[in-house]
Motif scaffolding. Structure first.
Motif, PDB file in Angstrom:
ATOM      1  N   LEU A 228     -77.092  50.117  14.851  1.00  0.00           N
ATOM      2  CA  LEU A 228     -75.636  50.090  14.838  1.00  0.00           C
ATOM      3  C   LEU A 228     -75.146  51.529  14.908  1.00  0.00           C
ATOM      4  CD1 LEU A 228     -74.921  47.409  12.095  1.00  0.00           C
ATOM      5  CD2 LEU A 228     -74.899  47.125  14.579  1.00  0.00           C
ATOM      6  N   GLU A 229     -73.960  51.697  15.461  1.00  0.00           N
ATOM      7  CA  GLU A 229     -73.390  53.036  15.639  1.00  0.00           C
ATOM      8  C   GLU A 229     -72.590  53.440  14.401  1.00  0.00           C
ATOM      9  OE1 GLU A 229     -71.059  55.142  19.292  1.00  0.00           O
ATOM     10  OE2 GLU A 229     -70.431  53.136  18.724  1.00  0.00           O
ATOM     11  N   PHE A 230     -72.753  54.694  13.989  1.00  0.00           N
ATOM     12  CA  PHE A 230     -71.899  55.210  12.923  1.00  0.00           C
ATOM     13  C   PHE A 230     -70.461  55.244  13.433  1.00  0.00           C
ATOM     14  CE2 PHE A 230     -75.848  57.258  11.321  1.00  0.00           C
ATOM     15  CZ  PHE A 230     -75.785  56.814  10.013  1.00  0.00           C
ATOM     16  N   SER A 231     -69.519  54.840  12.597  1.00  0.00           N
ATOM     17  CA  SER A 231     -68.116  54.756  13.016  1.00  0.00           C
ATOM     18  C   SER A 231     -67.496  56.118  13.285  1.00  0.00           C
ATOM     19  CB  SER A 231     -67.298  54.019  11.959  1.00  0.00           C
ATOM     20  OG  SER A 231     -67.345  54.734  10.733  1.00  0.00           O
ATOM     21  N   PHE A 232     -68.031  57.182  12.713  1.00  0.00           N
ATOM     22  CA  PHE A 232     -67.434  58.509  12.871  1.00  0.00           C
ATOM     23  C   PHE A 232     -67.932  59.244  14.113  1.00  0.00           C
ATOM     24  CE2 PHE A 232     -70.858  58.604   9.739  1.00  0.00           C
ATOM     25  CZ  PHE A 232     -71.755  59.492  10.336  1.00  0.00           C
ATOM     26  N   TRP A 233     -68.917  58.696  14.822  1.00  0.00           N
ATOM     27  CA  TRP A 233     -69.400  59.314  16.061  1.00  0.00           C
ATOM     28  C   TRP A 233     -68.599  58.774  17.225  1.00  0.00           C
ATOM     29  CZ3 TRP A 233     -73.832  62.345  17.440  1.00  0.00           C
ATOM     30  CH2 TRP A 233     -74.546  62.836  16.356  1.00  0.00           C
ATOM     31  N   ASN A 234     -68.521  59.576  18.268  1.00  0.00           N
ATOM     32  CA  ASN A 234     -67.925  59.084  19.508  1.00  0.00           C
ATOM     33  C   ASN A 234     -68.855  58.042  20.114  1.00  0.00           C
ATOM     34  OD1 ASN A 234     -65.888  61.008  19.245  1.00  0.00           O
ATOM     35  ND2 ASN A 234     -67.060  62.536  20.371  1.00  0.00           N
ATOM     36  N   GLU A 235     -68.273  57.092  20.813  1.00  0.00           N
ATOM     37  CA  GLU A 235     -69.101  56.113  21.516  1.00  0.00           C
ATOM     38  C   GLU A 235     -69.737  56.800  22.721  1.00  0.00           C
ATOM     39  OE1 GLU A 235     -68.404  51.944  23.842  1.00  0.00           O
ATOM     40  OE2 GLU A 235     -67.278  52.317  22.000  1.00  0.00           O
ATOM     41  N   PRO A 236     -71.028  56.577  22.963  1.00  0.00           N
ATOM     42  CA  PRO A 236     -71.665  57.218  24.128  1.00  0.00           C
ATOM     43  C   PRO A 236     -70.962  56.811  25.422  1.00  0.00           C
ATOM     44  CG  PRO A 236     -73.319  56.243  22.701  1.00  0.00           C
ATOM     45  CD  PRO A 236     -71.979  55.786  22.194  1.00  0.00           C
ATOM     46  N   VAL A 237     -70.684  57.795  26.240  1.00  0.00           N
ATOM     47  CA  VAL A 237     -70.031  57.561  27.535  1.00  0.00           C
ATOM     48  C   VAL A 237     -70.866  58.236  28.620  1.00  0.00           C
ATOM     49  CG1 VAL A 237     -67.696  57.345  26.586  1.00  0.00           C
ATOM     50  CG2 VAL A 237     -68.556  59.590  27.252  1.00  0.00           C
ATOM     51  N   PRO A 238     -70.765  57.750  29.863  1.00  0.00           N
ATOM     52  CA  PRO A 238     -71.503  58.398  30.955  1.00  0.00           C
ATOM     53  C   PRO A 238     -71.160  59.884  31.031  1.00  0.00           C
ATOM     54  CG  PRO A 238     -70.593  56.318  31.678  1.00  0.00           C
ATOM     55  CD  PRO A 238     -70.014  56.591  30.313  1.00  0.00           C
ATOM     56  N   ARG A 239     -72.140  60.694  31.356  1.00  0.00           N
ATOM     57  CA  ARG A 239     -71.968  62.148  31.461  1.00  0.00           C
ATOM     58  C   ARG A 239     -72.497  62.620  32.804  1.00  0.00           C
ATOM     59  NH1 ARG A 239     -71.896  65.092  26.320  1.00  0.00           N
ATOM     60  NH2 ARG A 239     -71.542  63.548  24.710  1.00  0.00           N
TER      61      ARG A 239
ATOM     62  N   SER B 204     -68.865  71.758  21.871  1.00  0.00           N
ATOM     63  CA  SER B 204     -69.359  71.779  23.256  1.00  0.00           C
ATOM     64  C   SER B 204     -69.625  70.379  23.789  1.00  0.00           C
ATOM     65  CB  SER B 204     -70.643  72.608  23.323  1.00  0.00           C
ATOM     66  OG  SER B 204     -70.412  73.914  22.864  1.00  0.00           O
ATOM     67  N   ASN B 205     -69.073  69.376  23.147  1.00  0.00           N
ATOM     68  CA  ASN B 205     -69.235  67.983  23.560  1.00  0.00           C
ATOM     69  C   ASN B 205     -70.709  67.557  23.582  1.00  0.00           C
ATOM     70  OD1 ASN B 205     -68.190  65.474  24.364  1.00  0.00           O
ATOM     71  ND2 ASN B 205     -68.503  65.959  26.515  1.00  0.00           N
ATOM     72  N   GLU B 206     -71.506  68.148  22.683  1.00  0.00           N
ATOM     73  CA  GLU B 206     -72.931  67.834  22.679  1.00  0.00           C
ATOM     74  C   GLU B 206     -73.275  66.558  21.922  1.00  0.00           C
ATOM     75  OE1 GLU B 206     -72.510  70.781  19.195  1.00  0.00           O
ATOM     76  OE2 GLU B 206     -71.612  70.511  21.158  1.00  0.00           O
ATOM     77  N   ALA B 207     -72.387  66.090  21.051  1.00  0.00           N
ATOM     78  CA  ALA B 207     -72.668  64.883  20.269  1.00  0.00           C
ATOM     79  C   ALA B 207     -72.505  63.652  21.154  1.00  0.00           C
ATOM     80  CB  ALA B 207     -71.726  64.810  19.074  1.00  0.00           C
ATOM     81  N   VAL B 208     -73.599  62.957  21.404  1.00  0.00           N
ATOM     82  CA  VAL B 208     -73.568  61.763  22.253  1.00  0.00           C
ATOM     83  C   VAL B 208     -73.410  60.504  21.411  1.00  0.00           C
ATOM     84  CG1 VAL B 208     -74.855  60.376  23.940  1.00  0.00           C
ATOM     85  CG2 VAL B 208     -74.979  62.882  24.010  1.00  0.00           C
ATOM     86  N   GLY B 209     -74.242  60.362  20.374  1.00  0.00           N
ATOM     87  CA  GLY B 209     -74.156  59.163  19.552  1.00  0.00           C
ATOM     88  C   GLY B 209     -74.976  59.287  18.283  1.00  0.00           C
ATOM     89  N   GLY B 210     -74.560  58.551  17.279  1.00  0.00           N
ATOM     90  CA  GLY B 210     -75.273  58.490  16.012  1.00  0.00           C
ATOM     91  C   GLY B 210     -75.467  57.036  15.627  1.00  0.00           C
TER      92      GLY B 210
END
Length: 146
Positions: free
Chosen positions: A30-41, A76-82
């Motif tokens: 499950l995804e942590f609610s505080f992370w951004n949802e992974p999006v295409p890059r 730097s927009n490096e966080a993809v998902g948690g």
């Protein structure tokens, strides 16, 4: 599944596959609610998957600290998902990061240490970890994460 169980072709495939596998682990995350949802890059990028085996009973504490810590790692927009495990090996956390290259990874990670508050959050989260692993991944051309 009942269709597969009675399929001769599927049985042959499973037998051939078993000769190639040494081990396999499955997890439902499950995804942590505080992370951004992974999006295409767009790329090219390399990806780092950091996996943490937490001490039992520490997932809420980890989540509370990382809800604050993630802001230090989004410049730097490096966080993809948690993600955290729900089924499979429990108390597992996975962080996925995107970087232009290994030098950029090093620069961004080192820069976090110069931000007020990062050191304190690391200080409190490290004792929650039993084991950790880092893997560098290069996306396939068909991946939406480039």
């Amino acid at each position: 599944m009942s269709t597969f169980v009675h399929s001769k072709e599927f049985a042959e495939f499973r037998k051939a596959r078993s000769n190639m596998l040494l081990s396999r682990k499955n997890q439902l995350l499950l995804e942590f609610s505080f992370w951004n949802e992974p999006v295409p890059r767009s790329g090219p990028n390399i990806y780092e998957l950091r996996s943490y085996q937490l001490r039992p009973g520490t997932m809420i504490e980890w989540g509370n600290y990382w809800a604050r810590a993630i802001r230090f790692r989004q410049d730097s927009n490096e966080a993809v998902g948690g993600f955290f495990s729900q089924i499979g090996q429990l108390y597992m956390v996975h962080h996925l990061w995107a970087y232009k290259d290994l030098q950029t990874r090093e620069d961004i990670r080192n820069a976090a240490w110069h931000k007020h508050g990062w050191e304190e959050l690391v200080y409190y989260t490290v004792p929650l970890i039993q084991e950790m692993e880092s893997r560098i991944m290069i996306p396939q051309k068909t991946s939406p994460l480039q």
